[in-house]
Enzyme design. Structure first.
Site, PDB file in Angstrom:
ATOM      1  NE  ARG A 128      -4.116   1.861   0.668  1.00 50.96           N
ATOM      2  CZ  ARG A 128      -4.311   3.000  -0.007  1.00 50.96           C
ATOM      3  NH1 ARG A 128      -3.461   3.337  -0.990  1.00 50.96           N
ATOM      4  NH2 ARG A 128      -5.304   3.800   0.291  1.00 50.96           N
ATOM      5  CD  GLN A 197      -6.125   1.729  13.860  1.00 54.48           C
ATOM      6  OE1 GLN A 197      -7.038   0.973  14.162  1.00 54.48           O
ATOM      7  NE2 GLN A 197      -6.253   3.046  13.823  1.00 54.48           N
ATOM      8  N   GLY A 200      -6.274  -1.007   7.607  1.00 56.79           N
ATOM      9  CA  GLY A 200      -7.318  -0.036   7.345  1.00 56.79           C
ATOM     10  C   GLY A 200      -8.645  -0.681   6.996  1.00 56.79           C
ATOM     11  CD  GLU A 224      -9.133 -25.423  27.834  1.00 61.61           C
ATOM     12  OE1 GLU A 224      -9.302 -25.817  28.994  1.00 61.61           O
ATOM     13  OE2 GLU A 224      -9.657 -26.004  26.856  1.00 61.61           O
TER      14      GLU A 224
END
Length: 246
Positions: A128, A197, A200, A224
């Protein structure tokens, strides 16, 4: 919910179970079940025994699946004069030994989920681009990745230590097991949250691996024995060791 055991009335020397159990792992799937039921209600937890029950036993009924936000097979078990074999009259002790082994597996599962989340985050920030450069070039992003990696490696080391001790025959390592389970599950939750986060909007899509991990990991902090229970075990073991050394 409560389940009680009583001696069978047919003179077989066995036991019968009556009651219900909720939120049972692999209910409706397992062919055999270990059921903890009260032998002596007046004795509290000391009066609990462990029993073996077959899925096809008369008086046993699968009460239905309980759907969670994460894909974990849970369900209801119902018993009505269900024949059972006593495994141990000291159910809590047997449960504690079994839980220590299972808690290591939960810690390992948390590490696996966290590893996948970190991989997804790394791939996304390299791919990105924002403001003419990949997300991985931003220092705030790098800080998040570093913290995720540190938490993952510390979780793995704690889990490996607890598992290695069990493999070496050290069956009383509740301190190390509790540390691994508490840290790995809590860290995995934070790592996966940070991965979402970084990813996005894509990370929130229902078909994205991180979204699936976000739902799946939450239950591990409860399974557990909750994180709070692990903290109590850690403190108890530390205090006991100090008193013994003094």
């Amino acid at each position: 919910l409560r389940c009680r055991a009583s001696e069978a009335t047919d003179g077989s020397g066995g036991y019968e179970l009556n009651g219900q159990k909720w939120l049972i792992s692999n209910a409706g799937i397992a062919d055999f079940m270990v059921v903890f039921a009260s032998l002596n209600p007046a004795a509290g937890h000391r009066g609990i025994g462990a029993f073996l029950v077959e899925k096809e036993a008369p008086g046993f009924r699968f009460g239905g699946a309980q759907l969670l936000s994460a894909p974990h097979p849970l369900g209801i078990q119902e018993f009505e004069r269900c024949p059972a074999r006593l495994i141990s009259g000291q159910g809590p002790k047997l449960a504690t030994r079994t839980l220590d082994s299972m808690r290591i597996s939960v810690a390992a599962a948390a590490c696996g989920m966290a590893r996948r989340a970190l991989d997804e985050a790394l791939a996304h920030v390299e791919r990105r681009r924002q403001f003419g450069k990949p997300l991985s070039d931003f220092q705030l992003v790098q800080q998040k990745l570093a913290q995720m990696a540190i938490e993952l490696e510390s979780s793995r080391l704690l889990t490996y230590r607890a598992a290695w001790q069990r493999d070496q025959g050290q069956l009383r390592n509740s301190l190390e097991v509790a540390m691994a389970k508490a840290h790995a599950t809590e860290a995995a939750q934070r790592i996966i949250d940070q991965s979402m986060q970084l990813c996005g909007g894509l990370g929130m899509l229902a078909d994205h691996p991180v979204e699936h991990l976000y739902r799946a990991v939450r239950a591990l902090r409860i399974y557990e024995g909750t994180t709070e229970i692990q903290h109590l075990i850690i403190a108890r073991e530390l205090l006991a060791a100090r008193r013994t050394s003094n």
